[in-house]
Design an enzyme around this catalytic site. Structure first.
Site, short mmCIF file in Angstrom:
data_model
loop_
_atom_site.label_atom_id
_atom_site.label_comp_id
_atom_site.label_asym_id
_atom_site.label_seq_id
_atom_site.Cartn_x
_atom_site.Cartn_y
_atom_site.Cartn_z
N ARG A 272 0.73 -1.09 0.03
CA ARG A 272 -0.02 -0.07 -0.07
C ARG A 272 0.88 1.40 0.11
O ARG A 272 0.41 2.42 0.31
CB ARG A 272 -1.09 0.02 1.10
CG ARG A 272 -1.92 -1.24 1.19
CD ARG A 272 -3.14 -1.18 2.14
NE ARG A 272 -4.10 -0.40 1.55
CZ ARG A 272 -4.38 0.51 2.35
NH1 ARG A 272 -4.20 0.96 3.52
NH2 ARG A 272 -5.65 1.36 1.60
N ASP A 273 2.12 1.26 -0.13
CA ASP A 273 3.15 2.33 -0.35
C ASP A 273 4.15 2.23 -1.28
O ASP A 273 5.20 2.59 -0.64
CB ASP A 273 3.46 2.89 1.12
CG ASP A 273 4.05 4.37 1.15
OD1 ASP A 273 3.45 5.08 0.22
OD2 ASP A 273 4.53 4.56 2.26
N ILE A 274 3.91 1.54 -2.43
CA ILE A 274 4.98 1.47 -3.20
C ILE A 274 5.08 2.64 -4.07
O ILE A 274 4.31 3.25 -4.30
CB ILE A 274 4.56 0.25 -4.74
CG1 ILE A 274 4.13 -1.05 -3.97
CG2 ILE A 274 5.65 0.29 -5.46
CD1 ILE A 274 5.17 -1.59 -2.97
N ASN B 232 10.81 3.93 -1.65
CA ASN B 232 10.64 2.74 -0.68
C ASN B 232 11.23 1.48 -1.47
O ASN B 232 11.09 0.57 -1.03
CB ASN B 232 9.18 2.37 -0.45
CG ASN B 232 8.76 3.36 0.61
OD1 ASN B 232 9.46 3.99 1.28
ND2 ASN B 232 7.32 3.45 0.49
#
Length: 171
Positions: free
Chosen positions: A33-35, A39
């Site tokens: 949920r935070d690609i 990251n």
């Protein structure tokens, strides 16, 4: 190529490694949920490490369990329209983010980067990468099949996106 733009030959191995990492997470019923590019860490051996699982959620979860404002918690440019609408997490949310990440790596800009980004992510079609490069006066050779993969990941309708990371790798 221009500063901030990577060649497909340089990013291909990272896309495959990212897909493998996410496929593993999804097989464990976890959506990242935070690609986004920041990251993705690459070690000295050229191996990609996926960082920051702070927004990860169960693929079996329900939206009622979310208590945070999703638009403040994540990075809007990389969120799927469904994630913004706080729908139940699905693998296709990460697949959208994979497309948004590689769009930026190959063009030097996020899919949407000016104006009301949250609105555009939910409602505007992504500009084809060749057009974005021309608009920015940036040169980068992006193979047609690579462009097709990325643009399909960015479909607004999650049912029209590739349904697994394996599909992307095989593509």
């Amino acid at each position: 190529t221009a500063l901030g733009v990577l060649n497909w030959s340089d990013v291909k191995q990272y896309m495959l490694q990212l897909c493998d990492a996410l496929e593993y997470a999804h097989s464990r019923n976890t959506a990242h949920r935070d690609i986004k590019p920041s990251n993705m860490m690459v070690n000295g051996q050229g191996n990609l490490k996926l960082a920051d699982f702070g927004l990860a959620a169960s693929l079996e979860g329900t939206c009622g369990s979310f208590t945070m404002d999703v638009l403040k918690a994540g990075t809007v440019s990389y969120m799927s329209p469904q994630q913004m609408e706080e729908e139940n997490p699905q693998a296709t949310d990460d697949i959208y983010s994979v497309g948004a990440t590689f769009y930026e790596l190959l063009t030097s800009k996020p899919t949407f980067y000016r104006g009301d980004i949250a609105y555009q992510v939910r409602h505007a079609a992504a500009i084809p990468m060749a057009e974005r490069l021309k608009e920015l006066d940036v040169e980068n050779e992006i193979h047609e099949h690579v462009s097709a993969i990325v643009m399909n990941c960015l479909k607004k309708d999650r049912g029209k996106r590739p349904q697994s990371l394996r599909v992307i790798c095989e593509w």
